[in-house]
Design an enzyme around this catalytic site. Structure first.
Site, PDB file in Angstrom:
ATOM      1  N   GLU A  61     -38.557 -14.095  50.620  1.00 38.40           N
ATOM      2  CA  GLU A  61     -39.620 -14.233  49.725  1.00 38.40           C
ATOM      3  C   GLU A  61     -39.333 -15.561  48.801  1.00 38.40           C
ATOM      4  O   GLU A  61     -37.991 -15.483  48.270  1.00 38.40           O
ATOM      5  CB  GLU A  61     -39.397 -12.943  48.792  1.00 38.40           C
ATOM      6  CG  GLU A  61     -39.891 -11.720  49.725  1.00 38.40           C
ATOM      7  CD  GLU A  61     -39.684 -10.311  49.029  1.00 38.40           C
ATOM      8  OE1 GLU A  61     -40.498 -10.157  47.843  1.00 38.40           O
ATOM      9  OE2 GLU A  61     -39.041  -9.504  49.634  1.00 38.40           O
ATOM     10  N   ARG A 292     -26.181  -5.607  55.788  1.00 34.21           N
ATOM     11  CA  ARG A 292     -26.217  -6.544  55.073  1.00 34.21           C
ATOM     12  C   ARG A 292     -24.853  -6.935  54.480  1.00 34.21           C
ATOM     13  O   ARG A 292     -23.987  -6.079  54.651  1.00 34.21           O
ATOM     14  CB  ARG A 292     -27.260  -6.528  53.808  1.00 34.21           C
ATOM     15  CG  ARG A 292     -26.882  -5.268  52.981  1.00 34.21           C
ATOM     16  CD  ARG A 292     -27.688  -5.166  51.842  1.00 34.21           C
ATOM     17  NE  ARG A 292     -29.091  -5.477  51.968  1.00 34.21           N
ATOM     18  CZ  ARG A 292     -29.994  -6.494  51.511  1.00 34.21           C
ATOM     19  NH1 ARG A 292     -29.414  -7.149  50.409  1.00 34.21           N
ATOM     20  NH2 ARG A 292     -31.275  -6.396  51.676  1.00 34.21           N
ATOM     21  N   LYS A 302     -31.194  -9.729  43.425  1.00 33.12           N
ATOM     22  CA  LYS A 302     -31.941 -10.995  42.825  1.00 33.12           C
ATOM     23  C   LYS A 302     -32.245 -10.507  41.476  1.00 33.12           C
ATOM     24  O   LYS A 302     -32.252 -11.650  40.526  1.00 33.12           O
ATOM     25  CB  LYS A 302     -33.162 -11.274  43.568  1.00 33.12           C
ATOM     26  CG  LYS A 302     -33.299 -12.231  44.953  1.00 33.12           C
ATOM     27  CD  LYS A 302     -34.527 -12.613  45.117  1.00 33.12           C
ATOM     28  CE  LYS A 302     -34.437 -12.881  46.744  1.00 33.12           C
ATOM     29  NZ  LYS A 302     -35.844 -12.364  47.415  1.00 33.12           N
TER      30      LYS A 302
HETATM   31  P1  ATP Z   1     -35.438  -8.627  47.468  1.00 36.82           P
HETATM   32  O1  ATP Z   1     -35.640  -7.626  48.524  1.00 36.82           O
HETATM   33  O2  ATP Z   1     -35.031  -8.067  46.069  1.00 36.82           O
HETATM   34  O3  ATP Z   1     -36.452  -9.699  47.243  1.00 36.82           O
HETATM   35  P2  ATP Z   1     -33.765  -9.799  49.500  1.00 36.82           P
HETATM   36  O4  ATP Z   1     -32.356 -10.171  49.310  1.00 36.82           O
HETATM   37  O5  ATP Z   1     -34.083  -8.995  50.614  1.00 36.82           O
HETATM   38  O6  ATP Z   1     -34.232  -9.477  48.306  1.00 36.82           O
HETATM   39  P3  ATP Z   1     -35.461 -11.758  50.922  1.00 36.82           P
HETATM   40  O7  ATP Z   1     -36.061 -12.955  50.477  1.00 36.82           O
HETATM   41  O8  ATP Z   1     -36.290 -10.665  51.350  1.00 36.82           O
HETATM   42  O9  ATP Z   1     -34.571 -11.202  49.791  1.00 36.82           O
HETATM   43  O10 ATP Z   1     -34.480 -11.923  51.913  1.00 36.82           O
HETATM   44  C1  ATP Z   1     -34.737 -12.942  53.045  1.00 36.82           C
HETATM   45  C2  ATP Z   1     -34.084 -12.268  54.214  1.00 36.82           C
HETATM   46  O11 ATP Z   1     -32.343 -12.328  53.773  1.00 36.82           O
HETATM   47  C3  ATP Z   1     -34.183 -10.815  54.635  1.00 36.82           C
HETATM   48  O12 ATP Z   1     -34.129 -10.866  56.175  1.00 36.82           O
HETATM   49  C4  ATP Z   1     -33.298 -10.043  54.228  1.00 36.82           C
HETATM   50  O13 ATP Z   1     -32.751  -9.005  55.156  1.00 36.82           O
HETATM   51  C5  ATP Z   1     -31.829 -11.199  54.330  1.00 36.82           C
HETATM   52  N1  ATP Z   1     -30.861 -10.639  53.358  1.00 36.82           N
HETATM   53  C6  ATP Z   1     -30.758 -10.696  52.056  1.00 36.82           C
HETATM   54  N2  ATP Z   1     -29.753 -10.315  51.419  1.00 36.82           N
HETATM   55  C7  ATP Z   1     -28.936 -10.068  52.615  1.00 36.82           C
HETATM   56  C8  ATP Z   1     -27.517  -9.705  52.530  1.00 36.82           C
HETATM   57  N3  ATP Z   1     -26.702  -9.400  51.554  1.00 36.82           N
HETATM   58  N4  ATP Z   1     -26.675  -9.682  53.993  1.00 36.82           N
HETATM   59  C9  ATP Z   1     -27.655 -10.194  55.147  1.00 36.82           C
HETATM   60  N5  ATP Z   1     -29.053 -10.604  54.834  1.00 36.82           N
HETATM   61  C10 ATP Z   1     -29.629 -10.428  53.816  1.00 36.82           C
HETATM   62 MG    MG Z   2     -36.487  -8.468  50.834  1.00 36.52          MG
END
Ligand code: ATP
Ligand code: MG
Length: 584
Positions: A61, A292, A302
């Site tokens: 995102e 994760r 975030k």
């Molecule tokens: P939010 O949901 O607060 O926006 P997010 O970290 O999930 O935060 P995204 O931009 O949706 O943000 O993440 C993009 C991709 O990165 C998603 O597929 C998510 O699953 C993956 N991702 C995010 N954090 C991790 C992590 N700590 N370890 C592995 N993959 C991650």
């Molecule tokens: Mg997300």
């Protein structure tokens, strides 16, 4: 909320072993470790489920900067595509215009490339599918599989039920297709205020899986979108958008993190309905969840990263103490070290806590073999060699890398005055201290053996100058020359460079700041940044941004990409040479 990592689970590294079916990476590196995701792909390839194709995606995102957890996801997705001769799409999941920004989008693209992955021919936006997503929504309405709900957000939440209690049907659930279609079009046409209605799928309010209790798929937001402008005031929600975007792009394996496991039935439901109606091709992509990455001594949410930036606790998203990729790059982490780290942490279903020391270890491993060496004195004390003829200097040289004599040697002068590390002298030596002591000798690396004759202190009792003599018969490299136990680094006053050096350390002083007592911000490490005025050997005048240097005995350093200029050198320490972290 995260919970404290159990001590035995804090460190988990996976030994790389070759996988059958996976192609060797083009760079000739060892084949990546097999994991359950690769086993699923191997099985799909064996049964020709997707005709042998592998298409993955990384779907950020654009509402924040990427962090080390995202790097892991990038390495998993792009790495799998690379190893199977497939492709990985970079898809911006840009369905929430209120929180998104092109600044974030640009930085995400830059960081994916910096990590060493190419997205340029495979760049996608969920917002490109808004028309299609809208038409599919009308399709669901026409089939009696979606309805406009006009309950308040609070009521909707309350009526969704809990794990123990089934949900309650909305009074609007029985609206007719005609009514729903008319209302949904009015929503699209801007006739209703934010929050007045949502479009929900009609699945099952009593489902044990809350995600299937008539999930909302469209909401009203009178907000312009950075790509579609003011065309839309209804925006599709994540689960709906994500599954359909995957299918439109013919993603074969949709790899995400474990929190989406309970969303998978919804993902599958949406796609099955559209495939059944001939709106989308079969087979549908398969969602696969892995744990994760959680890293000790940091926070990765975030929201919290944003809070650290907004409250000025750190100096921006690229502060070198932030575990954002922008921060890690600025600090001096190489892309290869981050890829190595991601590879080692593997992909599994088990909740994963990884020690910050593993990240630093990966950095040392990468840089030890590549980084150009240099001498730098970070806490200088002056040495005057009294038997050195005044106004004369001698040229010394050292290898750029100890195992690579093909690289041009570094050159620097030795003169009457020089600087050594304050900790390399002890007035009252402790047992086993082999460096400089009163009356004792030490070797200046690549130079001569010197002997401490006497010291001079300042008014506060600190050593101001060490007066020494040198033995002209002991030039480094002289065959048959004598030696002493200790050898220390140094920089001559005559050609040394002044530089600001920023010694970064962990931002938090406890393993899991999220699970400690009170607010995570109460666990900040007060010594996460120390700034010193150092002396550097002259070869560092040509130091390049994005290049790492090993300051002999001191660690890995890189010029600060923002603040370092030819007239004011600024270096950052990425990591010390050894793993010796102690809480501040
Ligand atoms: P939010 O949901 O607060 O926006 P997010 O970290 O999930 O935060 P995204 O931009 O949706 O943000 O993440 C993009 C991709 O990165 C998603 O597929 C998510 O699953 C993956 N991702 C995010 N954090 C991790 C992590 N700590 N370890 C592995 N993959 C991650
Ligand atoms: Mg997300």
């Amino acid at each position: 909320m995260s919970t404290a990592p159990p001590a035995e689970a804090t460190h988990k590294t996976v030994q790389a072993k070759p996988v059958s079916g996976a192609k060797q990476p083009a760079n000739g590196a060892a084949a990546p470790a097999s994991n359950f995701i690769r086993q699923i792909i191997d099985a799909d390839n064996a049964s020709a489920k997707h005709g042998g194709k592998v298409i993955t995606r990384f779907p950020p995102e654009p509402n924040g900067y990427l962090h080390i957890g995202h790097a892991k996801s990038i390495c998993v997705n792009f790495g799998i595509a690379r190893d199977y001769g497939g492709v990985c799409h970079l898809r911006f999941d840009d369905t929430n215009p209120a929180k998104e920004d092109v600044e974030y989008e640009e930085s995400i693209k830059e960081m994916v490339e910096w990590l060493g992955f190419s997205y340029r021919d495979h760049l996608f936006y969920a917002s490109n599918y808004f028309d299609q997503l809208y038409l599919f929504a009308e399709h669901f309405i026409e089939r009696g599989l979606a309805y406009v709900d006009s309950q308040s957000a609070e009521l909707m939440r309350a009526n969704r039920g809990t794990f123990e209690k089934p949900g309650i049907d909305s009074p609007f659930r029985s609206r007719t297709v005609v009514e729903n279609l008319a209302l949904f079009r009015e929503m699209r046409d801007g006739k209703h205020a934010d929050g007045a209605h949502v479009l929900r799928l009609k699945i099952d309010m009593a489902s044990p899986n809350i995600n299937l209790r008539d999930p909302a798929i469209y909401r009203i937001r009178h907000v312009a979108h950075h790509r579609t402008g003011s065309k839309w005031c209804v925006y599709p929600l994540y689960d709906y958008t994500h599954s359909i975007s995957d299918a439109i792009e013919r993603i074969t394996h949709s790899i995400c993190t474990l929190e989406f496991e309970a969303h998978r039935p919804l993902y599958d439901w949406v796609l099955a309905k559209l495939v059944e109606a001939g709106k989308l091709p079969a087979p549908s992509p398969q969602q696969i969840e892995f744990a994760r990455l959680n890293l000790s001594y940091t926070v990765l949410s975030k929201r919290k990263l944003l809070e650290l930036v907004d409250t000025g606790i750190v100096n921006g998203w690229d502060d070198p103490r932030m575990m954002t990729l922008a921060g890690l790059r600025r600090r001096g982490f190489s892309p290869a070290s981050i890829r190595l780290f991601a590879e080692r942490t593997g992909a599994s279903k088990a909740h994963q806590w990884v020690d910050m020391a593993d990240l630093e270890r990966a950095l040392r491993e990468d840089l030890d073999t590549t980084a150009t060496r240099a001498m730098a004195v970070l806490d200088p004390v002056k040495v005057v060699i009294e038997n050195w003829p005044a106004d004369t200097t001698e040229l010394c040289s050292a290898p750029a890398h100890p195992h690579d004599e093909s690289r041009p040697r570094r050159e620097f002068k030795l003169g009457r005055e020089l600087y050594i590390e304050r900790e390399d002298f002890m007035e009252v030596p402790s047992k086993g201290f082999f460096r400089l002591v009163p009356g004792g000798e030490v070797r200046l690396r690549y130079g001569y053996i010197i002997k401490c004759e006497r010291i001079e202190k300042d008014a506060d009792g600190n050593i101001a100058t060490i007066f020494a003599s040198y033995d002209p018969a002991t030039k480094s490299g002289t065959p048959g020359g004598r030696n002493v136990k200790g050898a220390i680094h140094w920089v001559a006053a005559v050609d040394g460079l002044r530089a600001e050096v920023r010694l970064y350390d962990r931002l938090f002083s406890i393993e899991n700041p999220d699970a400690g007592e009170g607010d995570y911000k109460t666990h900040l490490n007060p010594n996460s940044l120390r700034v010193v005025q150092a002396w550097l050997e002259p070869s560092l005048v040509a130091a390049q941004i994005d290049q790492s240097y090993q300051f002999e005995r001191m660690g890995y350093f890189t010029p600060d990409r923002v603040d370092s200029t030819p007239s004011k050198l600024v270096f950052n320490r990425a990591a010390t040479l050894k793993d010796g972290w102690k809480p501040g």
